[in-house]
Design a protein around this motif. Structure first.
Motif, PDB file in Angstrom:
ATOM      1  N   GLN A  20       0.804  -1.217   0.000  1.00  0.00           N
ATOM      2  CA  GLN A  20       0.000   0.000   0.000  1.00  0.00           C
ATOM      3  C   GLN A  20       0.841   1.274   0.000  1.00  0.00           C
ATOM      4  O   GLN A  20       0.598   2.177  -0.771  1.00  0.00           O
ATOM      5  CB  GLN A  20      -0.962   0.001   1.194  1.00  0.00           C
ATOM      6  N   ALA A  21       1.833   1.359   0.871  1.00  0.00           N
ATOM      7  CA  ALA A  21       2.627   2.583   0.987  1.00  0.00           C
ATOM      8  C   ALA A  21       3.377   2.888  -0.301  1.00  0.00           C
ATOM      9  O   ALA A  21       3.484   4.048  -0.699  1.00  0.00           O
ATOM     10  CB  ALA A  21       3.598   2.475   2.151  1.00  0.00           C
ATOM     11  N   ALA A  22       3.885   1.881  -0.975  1.00  0.00           N
ATOM     12  CA  ALA A  22       4.658   2.098  -2.196  1.00  0.00           C
ATOM     13  C   ALA A  22       3.767   2.459  -3.377  1.00  0.00           C
ATOM     14  O   ALA A  22       4.244   3.012  -4.364  1.00  0.00           O
ATOM     15  CB  ALA A  22       5.474   0.858  -2.520  1.00  0.00           C
ATOM     16  N   ALA A  23       2.468   2.164  -3.291  1.00  0.00           N
ATOM     17  CA  ALA A  23       1.559   2.435  -4.398  1.00  0.00           C
ATOM     18  C   ALA A  23       1.014   3.857  -4.387  1.00  0.00           C
ATOM     19  O   ALA A  23       0.399   4.279  -5.351  1.00  0.00           O
ATOM     20  CB  ALA A  23       0.397   1.440  -4.356  1.00  0.00           C
ATOM     21  N   SER A  24       1.251   4.596  -3.326  1.00  0.00           N
ATOM     22  CA  SER A  24       0.757   5.969  -3.214  1.00  0.00           C
ATOM     23  C   SER A  24       1.775   6.941  -3.802  1.00  0.00           C
ATOM     24  O   SER A  24       2.977   6.763  -3.637  1.00  0.00           O
ATOM     25  CB  SER A  24       0.523   6.327  -1.746  1.00  0.00           C
ATOM     26  N   TRP A  25       1.265   7.975  -4.478  1.00  0.00           N
ATOM     27  CA  TRP A  25       2.153   9.009  -5.010  1.00  0.00           C
ATOM     28  C   TRP A  25       2.803   9.765  -3.858  1.00  0.00           C
ATOM     29  O   TRP A  25       2.112  10.189  -2.933  1.00  0.00           O
ATOM     30  CB  TRP A  25       1.376   9.994  -5.877  1.00  0.00           C
ATOM     31  N   LYS A  26       4.138   9.934  -3.946  1.00  0.00           N
ATOM     32  CA  LYS A  26       4.879  10.682  -2.927  1.00  0.00           C
ATOM     33  C   LYS A  26       5.925  11.540  -3.608  1.00  0.00           C
ATOM     34  O   LYS A  26       6.425  11.184  -4.675  1.00  0.00           O
ATOM     35  CB  LYS A  26       5.571   9.718  -1.962  1.00  0.00           C
TER      36      LYS A  26
END
Length: 63
Positions: A20-26
């Motif tokens: 989940q964390a890696a799939a979010s734009w940052k």
């Protein structure tokens, strides 16, 4: 400003809480890019070449 995230092909199955964390734009940072590059390398080793990549987008600076 550039943002990045992990991308993967639709036929790849991940456990949602693990990815989940890696799939979010940052916002792109050297540390985040390094971490995602490692995830791409491992994902491609496990699921096959070309199944994981880093997606990039440019976000306009607020005026």
């Amino acid at each position: 400003m550039k943002e990045i995230r992990l991308g993967w092909s639709l036929d790849v199955s991940h456990l949602k809480h693990q990815i989940q964390a890696a799939a979010s734009w940052k916002p792109e940072t050297a540390v985040l890019r390094r971490d995602l590059e490692i995830m791409v390398e491992v994902g491609n080793e496990v699921f096959g070449e070309g199944t994981h990549w880093i997606e990039e987008r440019t976000v306009p600076e607020p005026r």
